[in-house]
Every structure is written in structure tokens, then in C-alpha cells.
Design a protein around this motif. Sequence first.
Motif, PDB file in Angstrom:
ATOM      1  N   ALA A  30       0.866  -1.172   0.000  1.00 42.61           N
ATOM      2  CA  ALA A  30       0.000   0.000   0.000  1.00 42.61           C
ATOM      3  C   ALA A  30       0.909   1.230   0.000  1.00 42.61           C
ATOM      4  N   VAL A  31       0.629   2.174  -0.876  1.00 41.25           N
ATOM      5  CA  VAL A  31       1.458   3.372  -0.983  1.00 41.25           C
ATOM      6  C   VAL A  31       1.449   4.116   0.355  1.00 41.25           C
ATOM      7  N   PRO A  32       2.624   4.352   0.946  1.00 46.42           N
ATOM      8  CA  PRO A  32       2.685   5.018   2.253  1.00 46.42           C
ATOM      9  C   PRO A  32       2.561   6.537   2.128  1.00 46.42           C
ATOM     10  N   GLU A  33       2.546   7.183   3.260  1.00 47.18           N
ATOM     11  CA  GLU A  33       2.499   8.643   3.311  1.00 47.18           C
ATOM     12  C   GLU A  33       3.820   9.236   2.804  1.00 47.18           C
ATOM     13  N   PRO A  34       3.807  10.497   2.354  1.00 49.82           N
ATOM     14  CA  PRO A  34       5.067  11.151   1.969  1.00 49.82           C
ATOM     15  C   PRO A  34       6.076  11.100   3.116  1.00 49.82           C
ATOM     16  N   GLY A  35       7.344  10.849   2.752  1.00 55.23           N
ATOM     17  CA  GLY A  35       8.395  10.739   3.749  1.00 55.23           C
ATOM     18  C   GLY A  35       8.587   9.338   4.284  1.00 55.23           C
ATOM     19  N   GLU A  36       7.853   8.346   3.726  1.00 53.46           N
ATOM     20  CA  GLU A  36       7.974   6.972   4.187  1.00 53.46           C
ATOM     21  C   GLU A  36       8.213   6.027   3.013  1.00 53.46           C
ATOM     22  N   ALA A  37       8.739   4.843   3.331  1.00 53.09           N
ATOM     23  CA  ALA A  37       8.951   3.787   2.349  1.00 53.09           C
ATOM     24  C   ALA A  37       8.428   2.482   2.929  1.00 53.09           C
ATOM     25  N   VAL A  38       8.112   1.535   2.058  1.00 50.75           N
ATOM     26  CA  VAL A  38       7.684   0.214   2.511  1.00 50.75           C
ATOM     27  C   VAL A  38       8.369  -0.831   1.641  1.00 50.75           C
ATOM     28  N   THR A  39       8.891  -1.866   2.298  1.00 52.11           N
ATOM     29  CA  THR A  39       9.606  -2.948   1.621  1.00 52.11           C
ATOM     30  C   THR A  39       8.898  -4.264   1.872  1.00 52.11           C
ATOM     31  N   VAL A  40       8.634  -5.028   0.816  1.00 51.48           N
ATOM     32  CA  VAL A  40       8.059  -6.360   0.938  1.00 51.48           C
ATOM     33  C   VAL A  40       9.096  -7.371   0.472  1.00 51.48           C
ATOM     34  N   SER A  41       9.286  -8.430   1.270  1.00 56.08           N
ATOM     35  CA  SER A  41      10.217  -9.505   0.931  1.00 56.08           C
ATOM     36  C   SER A  41       9.499 -10.827   1.126  1.00 56.08           C
ATOM     37  N   ALA A  42       9.406 -11.618   0.053  1.00 56.93           N
ATOM     38  CA  ALA A  42       8.689 -12.887   0.110  1.00 56.93           C
ATOM     39  C   ALA A  42       9.659 -14.040  -0.091  1.00 56.93           C
ATOM     40  N   LEU A  43       9.664 -14.996   0.837  1.00 56.70           N
ATOM     41  CA  LEU A  43      10.472 -16.200   0.696  1.00 56.70           C
ATOM     42  C   LEU A  43       9.633 -17.224  -0.058  1.00 56.70           C
ATOM     43  N   SER A  44       9.965 -17.423  -1.320  1.00 53.00           N
ATOM     44  CA  SER A  44       9.105 -18.221  -2.189  1.00 53.00           C
ATOM     45  C   SER A  44       9.541 -19.678  -2.271  1.00 53.00           C
ATOM     46  N   VAL A  45       8.593 -20.513  -2.644  1.00 46.54           N
ATOM     47  CA  VAL A  45       8.835 -21.942  -2.782  1.00 46.54           C
ATOM     48  C   VAL A  45       9.678 -22.235  -4.016  1.00 46.54           C
ATOM     49  N   ASP A  46       9.429 -21.505  -5.102  1.00 44.86           N
ATOM     50  CA  ASP A  46      10.119 -21.790  -6.364  1.00 44.86           C
ATOM     51  C   ASP A  46      11.478 -21.115  -6.491  1.00 44.86           C
ATOM     52  N   GLY A  47      11.866 -20.331  -5.481  1.00 49.04           N
ATOM     53  CA  GLY A  47      13.177 -19.721  -5.511  1.00 49.04           C
ATOM     54  C   GLY A  47      13.273 -18.454  -6.320  1.00 49.04           C
ATOM     55  N   SER A  48      12.157 -17.952  -6.828  1.00 50.52           N
ATOM     56  CA  SER A  48      12.188 -16.702  -7.577  1.00 50.52           C
ATOM     57  C   SER A  48      12.214 -15.523  -6.612  1.00 50.52           C
ATOM     58  N   ASP A  49      12.767 -14.410  -7.080  1.00 53.40           N
ATOM     59  CA  ASP A  49      12.974 -13.238  -6.237  1.00 53.40           C
ATOM     60  C   ASP A  49      11.722 -12.378  -6.229  1.00 53.40           C
ATOM     61  N   HIS A  50      10.971 -12.399  -5.131  1.00 49.10           N
ATOM     62  CA  HIS A  50       9.748 -11.615  -5.017  1.00 49.10           C
ATOM     63  C   HIS A  50       9.919 -10.562  -3.922  1.00 49.10           C
ATOM     64  N   GLY A  51      10.066  -9.332  -4.319  1.00 50.75           N
ATOM     65  CA  GLY A  51      10.190  -8.276  -3.334  1.00 50.75           C
ATOM     66  C   GLY A  51      10.592  -6.970  -3.983  1.00 50.75           C
ATOM     67  N   PHE A  52      10.208  -5.861  -3.354  1.00 48.60           N
ATOM     68  CA  PHE A  52      10.596  -4.545  -3.842  1.00 48.60           C
ATOM     69  C   PHE A  52      10.294  -3.511  -2.768  1.00 48.60           C
ATOM     70  N   THR A  53      10.802  -2.314  -2.978  1.00 49.94           N
ATOM     71  CA  THR A  53      10.546  -1.196  -2.079  1.00 49.94           C
ATOM     72  C   THR A  53       9.893  -0.067  -2.858  1.00 49.94           C
ATOM     73  N   LEU A  54       8.846   0.509  -2.272  1.00 47.64           N
ATOM     74  CA  LEU A  54       8.224   1.715  -2.815  1.00 47.64           C
ATOM     75  C   LEU A  54       8.497   2.842  -1.829  1.00 47.64           C
ATOM     76  N   GLN A  55       9.083   3.920  -2.328  1.00 46.74           N
ATOM     77  CA  GLN A  55       9.438   5.051  -1.476  1.00 46.74           C
ATOM     78  C   GLN A  55       8.716   6.309  -1.954  1.00 46.74           C
ATOM     79  N   VAL A  56       8.182   7.054  -0.995  1.00 42.51           N
ATOM     80  CA  VAL A  56       7.530   8.329  -1.295  1.00 42.51           C
ATOM     81  C   VAL A  56       8.329   9.436  -0.613  1.00 42.51           C
ATOM     82  N   ALA A  57       8.952  10.291  -1.405  1.00 45.11           N
ATOM     83  CA  ALA A  57       9.737  11.389  -0.851  1.00 45.11           C
ATOM     84  C   ALA A  57       8.819  12.380  -0.143  1.00 45.11           C
ATOM     85  N   ALA A  58       9.421  13.288   0.609  1.00 47.93           N
ATOM     86  CA  ALA A  58       8.634  14.270   1.359  1.00 47.93           C
ATOM     87  C   ALA A  58       7.737  15.100   0.453  1.00 47.93           C
ATOM     88  N   ASP A  59       8.160  15.313  -0.802  1.00 43.96           N
ATOM     89  CA  ASP A  59       7.345  16.102  -1.727  1.00 43.96           C
ATOM     90  C   ASP A  59       6.343  15.254  -2.511  1.00 43.96           C
TER      91      ASP A  59
END
Length: 324
Positions: A30-59
Motif C-alpha cells: 500500500a502506498v505510504p504517506e510522503p516521507g515513508e517507504a515500505v519494503t516487501v520480501s517474500a520467501l518463495s517456494v520456487d526460488g524466484s525473487d519476489h520483493g521490492f521497495t516503494l518510497q515516497v519522498a517528502a514532496d
Amino acid sequence: MTIADLPTGSDALDCEVVGRTVTYDGVGVAVPEPGEAVTVSALSVDGSDHGFTLQVAADGTISYELPGSVVDVDVSGADTLDSPRQPAYETSDLTHEGDSHNADAPDAPPEGETEVAEVDAAVAPGACSDGTYKTLDLKEYGTYNWYVGDGGMPGALSRSAASVAFRDAVGNIVGMYNNCGLTDTVTAQASYKGFTDYEADISSSGTCKGRDGLSTWDAGDLPSNNFAISCSWSYVYEGKKNDLREGDVRYNTTDHDFTDSPTSSCYRKVDVRGLGTHEAGHVFGLADLYGDDDNLTMYGISTYCTTKARTLGLGDVRGLRSIY
């Protein structure tokens, strides 16, 4: 919507997307408030890389950290007080769930069987020669205060037994537990605060929801391809590693079985403490590894019936030392 619908440079305020879900490669935030970031990391069964960070700058400007991205390395920031502007209090957070809710299959290792930890310890030297590590744009500058949620626990553990297993897992990271003779120089700190009726802010579809201000470890329903998912919310520091605000972890007990004591007769069960150590690594800023790094705790493919991930390797330690 996907990251293609909300590309880097978009304005979260002008687009009115704060609180809306953005997905990438099977997971979402979920998109966070300005000035915050959120990172999701999923440990998957098939070994594929599932994860990313969405960052919202203060502006309000949106940016992403995708697998393989270059991240900030400066760790000279400082801890700030947490005050969620729009804490996400949901009905499920405030309703106590019984111990049988979302519990996986009961774990009852045969009496007299040898735990595989003894075998795993013998292969530890392989981890002591691999110095590979990757880090996230994330650091706990203060103390990670965390709780155990309600409902069923992995391995059908009681909440008390689960809290012991989770505390051991977090302790493996902050205490830099290893068999390589490497001394603990890591300054990361954590404090277990007890039980809560709140839940980890992670949906059954694998999305980091709006946060409630409590770092919670629990178990429940996740996409079947995931053993566990961690979500970390942080305060944005431009040019420095972001400051952790909340770190939630959820085990997938709907589709997978876990054990706190793997034995020689173990079959298709994931070690509670090994997986927990891996997820705690994410909370404290370590990223997944792939390729030939399967002896390291942060290897992104979990294997059944092994306790290897409980013990850090050289790369895991080097990664922590680079942050702390």
C-alpha cells in the motif's frame, strides 16, 4: 495497479494514490504517506525473487528499489520517534483469534530421534568461506520493539513456545550468531514486548497493508508460493539508509507445515527458527541471495528439514557489519 501504472517520478499526492495497492511480480504494498517507504520480501517456494521497495519522498515523488537496484550505503542517520499519521486499525486486528485459527499441522517429532541440527553444524564451514551479501535501503537506528500476534502459530506451537522460537531467531541476527569464530560487533538491538491481539499488516494476497504502528510476528494465509513474507516500513533519509519504523513477519501456515525440531524423519516441513532468522535479517536490512550462496542464512530459497539458516555465515555477518 502495477508499478507500470505508477512509474518512478509519479506524484503520490497529485495522483491520490496514498493507501492504494501497487503490485510487482506477485507481491504488493500500500502506498505510504510522503516521507515513508515500505519494503516487501517474500520467501518463495520456487526460488524466484519476489520483493521490492516503494518510497515516497517528502514532496510526494515516488521511486522504487527493485531486485538488483543500487541502494544507499551511508548509515549515519538517527532514530526518530514513530507517529503513524494514519494508522490502519482493522477489525481483524482488534479481535482475538484462538490458537487453532490458521495453525498448520501439529508437529510431534518421534521420540528419541536425533535432531538434524547436529548434522547441519557439521556443514557450517561452507558458510564461513562465502562472503557474499546484499543489503536493503533500511536500518534500525534504535531498538526494534516487537510483539507476537494471536491465532495459530507455525508448527502448531503455543504462543509462548512460538515467542521463544521467534526471540531466538531475532537474537541470531542482533547477536550475530555464527560458527565461524566471528565476534559480535553488530550494534543492532531488539526488545520483545509480549503478546498482542493485533495482526501483522500483511494480507492473504501478499500485500503490505497500511501499518498500525506495532511490529508483529504471526502466522496465517499467504499466497501458496510463499513460505513467509516480511513487510518493513521506514522513514525516508535521502542519501542514507532509511530508518525502520515497523517490521512485520507472517508465516504461511495455510499452505505449508513447519517444525521447531527437525529430525531424521522430517518430511516437507520448514524450520521455524531458521526461517525466522532469515526474516529477521530482512527486518534489519539484509536482502535475499541466490546462485551459489545456499549455505548462507539470507539465501532466498528455503529448504525443508534443515536448521542451517539458524546459523549465520560469513556473508550474513559481513552484511550486518556493513549496516551496523
